[in-house]
Design a protein around this motif. Sequence first.
Motif, short mmCIF file in Angstrom:
data_model
loop_
_atom_site.label_atom_id
_atom_site.label_comp_id
_atom_site.label_asym_id
_atom_site.label_seq_id
_atom_site.Cartn_x
_atom_site.Cartn_y
_atom_site.Cartn_z
N LEU A 230 1.45 6.57 7.54
CA LEU A 230 1.88 5.57 6.57
C LEU A 230 0.71 4.68 6.14
O LEU A 230 0.60 4.32 4.96
N ASP A 231 -0.17 4.33 7.09
CA ASP A 231 -1.35 3.51 6.74
C ASP A 231 -2.26 4.25 5.77
O ASP A 231 -2.75 3.68 4.78
N ASN A 232 -2.49 5.54 6.04
CA ASN A 232 -3.33 6.33 5.12
C ASN A 232 -2.69 6.44 3.74
O ASN A 232 -3.38 6.33 2.72
N SER A 233 -1.38 6.64 3.73
CA SER A 233 -0.70 6.72 2.44
C SER A 233 -0.79 5.41 1.69
O SER A 233 -1.01 5.39 0.47
N LEU A 234 -0.65 4.29 2.41
CA LEU A 234 -0.74 2.98 1.77
C LEU A 234 -2.15 2.73 1.22
O LEU A 234 -2.30 2.16 0.13
N LYS A 235 -3.18 3.17 1.93
CA LYS A 235 -4.55 3.03 1.44
C LYS A 235 -4.74 3.82 0.15
O LYS A 235 -5.34 3.33 -0.81
N HIS A 236 -4.24 5.03 0.12
CA HIS A 236 -4.36 5.84 -1.09
C HIS A 236 -3.61 5.19 -2.26
O HIS A 236 -4.10 5.18 -3.40
N ILE A 237 -2.45 4.64 -1.96
CA ILE A 237 -1.66 4.00 -3.02
C ILE A 237 -2.39 2.78 -3.57
O ILE A 237 -2.47 2.57 -4.79
N ARG A 238 -2.94 1.95 -2.68
CA ARG A 238 -3.67 0.77 -3.14
C ARG A 238 -4.93 1.14 -3.92
O ARG A 238 -5.27 0.50 -4.92
N SER A 239 -5.63 2.16 -3.45
CA SER A 239 -6.81 2.62 -4.17
C SER A 239 -6.45 3.09 -5.57
O SER A 239 -7.14 2.78 -6.55
N ARG A 240 -5.37 3.82 -5.66
CA ARG A 240 -4.94 4.29 -6.98
C ARG A 240 -4.51 3.14 -7.88
O ARG A 240 -4.80 3.12 -9.08
N LYS A 241 -3.85 2.13 -7.28
CA LYS A 241 -3.42 0.96 -8.05
C LYS A 241 -4.63 0.20 -8.58
O LYS A 241 -4.66 -0.21 -9.76
N ASN A 242 -5.64 0.00 -7.72
CA ASN A 242 -6.85 -0.70 -8.16
C ASN A 242 -7.56 0.06 -9.27
O ASN A 242 -8.08 -0.55 -10.23
#
Length: 241
Positions: free
Chosen positions: A133-145
């Motif tokens: 879940l942490d890795n998925s959240l990092k990918h999501i935030r990176s994509r959002k930025n």
Amino acid sequence: MGRGRVQLKRIENKINRQVTFSKRRSGLLKKAHEISVLCDAEVAVIVFSNKGKLYEYASTESSMDKILDKYERYSFAERSVVSADLDAQGNWCYEYSKLKSKIDSIQKNQRHLMGEQLEGLSLKEIQQLEQQLDNSLKHIRSRKNQKMTDSISALQKKEKELQEQNKLLEKELSEKRKAITQQSHWEQIEAVPATSPSTSNFLITANSLPTLNIGTFQAGQNGGGDTTPSEVRFHQWMLRH
């Protein structure tokens, strides 16, 4: 009285069994011959007695070997089709089981990611789920930025284009205002009442001609003949031609 129905079962008497075999064999071969002649069919009959003696019949137009070869080809083809169908059914069943198992596993993982049905998980599995879940959240935030950065760049580019268009519009507006001012000035000049030619010439001449200095002589205080010049200023227009 009519002949009763014969019960089909093994004849225990050896002599009667042999007699019945001979009669029935002859009748069978006769019927095979009749069907081959009447229906133009390829017929082959093979009979082995209880002692292993061979009795056979083949239609006159075809030998026993040809009929048996034909039978083998048809039989092999039929077995191949049946085997292929069975294999296909087996493969489909295997694929179905495999896909169903995969779907169940995906649905189970999805429920775990949603925080459901976590009771059966061990501590290590829960830690792995948390890391996932942490890795998925990092990918999501990176994509959002990245999306936000792209949006800001696009807005800045649009702002620059609008500023350039604004400058062009201001330049055009300034040129139009200047043209309107010049046109209004000329319209005011044309609206002044016209005067006579002589008066106009007089005004122009009076303003533009230089003055003429003429020296005069004044008598001295002693009444002598000495005189001192004094300047008298005349405009040229005062002189008559």
